[in-house]
Design a protein around this motif. Sequence first.
Motif, PDB file in Angstrom:
ATOM      1  N   SER A  69     104.527  68.816  45.441  1.00  0.00           N
ATOM      2  CA  SER A  69     105.084  69.114  44.393  1.00  0.00           C
ATOM      3  C   SER A  69     105.544  68.091  43.896  1.00  0.00           C
ATOM      4  N   ARG A  86      92.976  78.705  34.894  1.00  0.00           N
ATOM      5  CA  ARG A  86      91.821  77.893  34.415  1.00  0.00           C
ATOM      6  C   ARG A  86      91.142  77.785  36.326  1.00  0.00           C
ATOM      7  N   ILE A 119      99.726  72.459  40.136  1.00  0.00           N
ATOM      8  CA  ILE A 119      99.596  72.742  39.317  1.00  0.00           C
ATOM      9  C   ILE A 119     100.515  74.082  38.961  1.00  0.00           C
ATOM     10  N   GLY A 120     101.640  73.514  38.202  1.00  0.00           N
ATOM     11  CA  GLY A 120     102.527  74.634  37.442  1.00  0.00           C
ATOM     12  C   GLY A 120     102.224  75.649  36.019  1.00  0.00           C
ATOM     13  N   ASP A 121     101.169  74.464  35.523  1.00  0.00           N
ATOM     14  CA  ASP A 121     101.433  74.873  34.394  1.00  0.00           C
ATOM     15  C   ASP A 121     100.313  76.611  33.844  1.00  0.00           C
ATOM     16  N   PRO A 122     100.914  77.391  33.516  1.00  0.00           N
ATOM     17  CA  PRO A 122     100.022  78.865  34.081  1.00  0.00           C
ATOM     18  C   PRO A 122      98.883  79.044  33.472  1.00  0.00           C
ATOM     19  N   ALA A 123      98.756  78.195  32.468  1.00  0.00           N
ATOM     20  CA  ALA A 123      97.201  78.177  31.745  1.00  0.00           C
ATOM     21  C   ALA A 123      95.859  77.419  32.325  1.00  0.00           C
ATOM     22  N   GLU A 124      96.882  75.864  33.025  1.00  0.00           N
ATOM     23  CA  GLU A 124      95.522  75.518  34.052  1.00  0.00           C
ATOM     24  C   GLU A 124      95.794  75.886  35.188  1.00  0.00           C
ATOM     25  N   LYS A 125      96.461  76.877  35.288  1.00  0.00           N
ATOM     26  CA  LYS A 125      96.396  77.493  36.980  1.00  0.00           C
ATOM     27  C   LYS A 125      94.986  78.449  36.852  1.00  0.00           C
TER      28      LYS A 125
END
Length: 239
Positions: free
Chosen positions: A80, A128, A120-126
Amino acid sequence: MNETTLNAYPVTSVNRVKRLHERGSYDHAQIHALLDASMLCHVAYVIDGQPYCTPTLFWREGTRLYWHGSSASRMLRNLSEGEPVCLTVSHLDSLVLARCGFNHSVDYRSVMAFGHARLIGDPAEKARALVAMVDRFYPGRTATLRQSTEQEIKATRVIGMEIEQASAKIRTKGIGDEEEDYALPIYAERIPVHTVLGAPEPCARLMPGVERPEALAGYREGRRLDDAVLEAHRSTFQA
């Protein structure tokens, strides 16, 4: 020393091919093609002085690599903060039997990629990335599936790594005996090696009328796996 061009990764003491350097390449196109023709990679890292190497599925988007795993994974729990890692792939192309033990070898294509891996912590990026994790191998398949539950998504972590340095090493020489050894009465040969797809085996519990999707036509019996995987990547990312 650090050498770089617009179409190649920088060459440093870390990724420079030192032995048989003529087999080395730092070219983006060649390295990316070898990565894209692979499904399985090995990720090497160090935790508290102990080296580990984990096999996992992965994919590439531009100069960024992604892979995933369980939230309980030792590797994922320790990446992380941007830990340095080395990701490798290899394709075994032939066995080479020469007239001398020293010259026995294999033909192969391989890549070593270096960078700092981060969760990858950002929900939208995760979200995708989790779509890409499936569609990279089976273009368009996610749209036809049951949506993953929140618990399933929570149980899966995704890692991203920008490729900071990379090199490919390729041997295509086949038999390479010493010149004087060709006159010896010793048998030598090259044995090609391919990973080839078998006949699909549909689930025994398919609902009546459910047919194999046309989108899976690239995964047909007798085709080389690396060709099918490379085609799928190019179809998904238009690379």
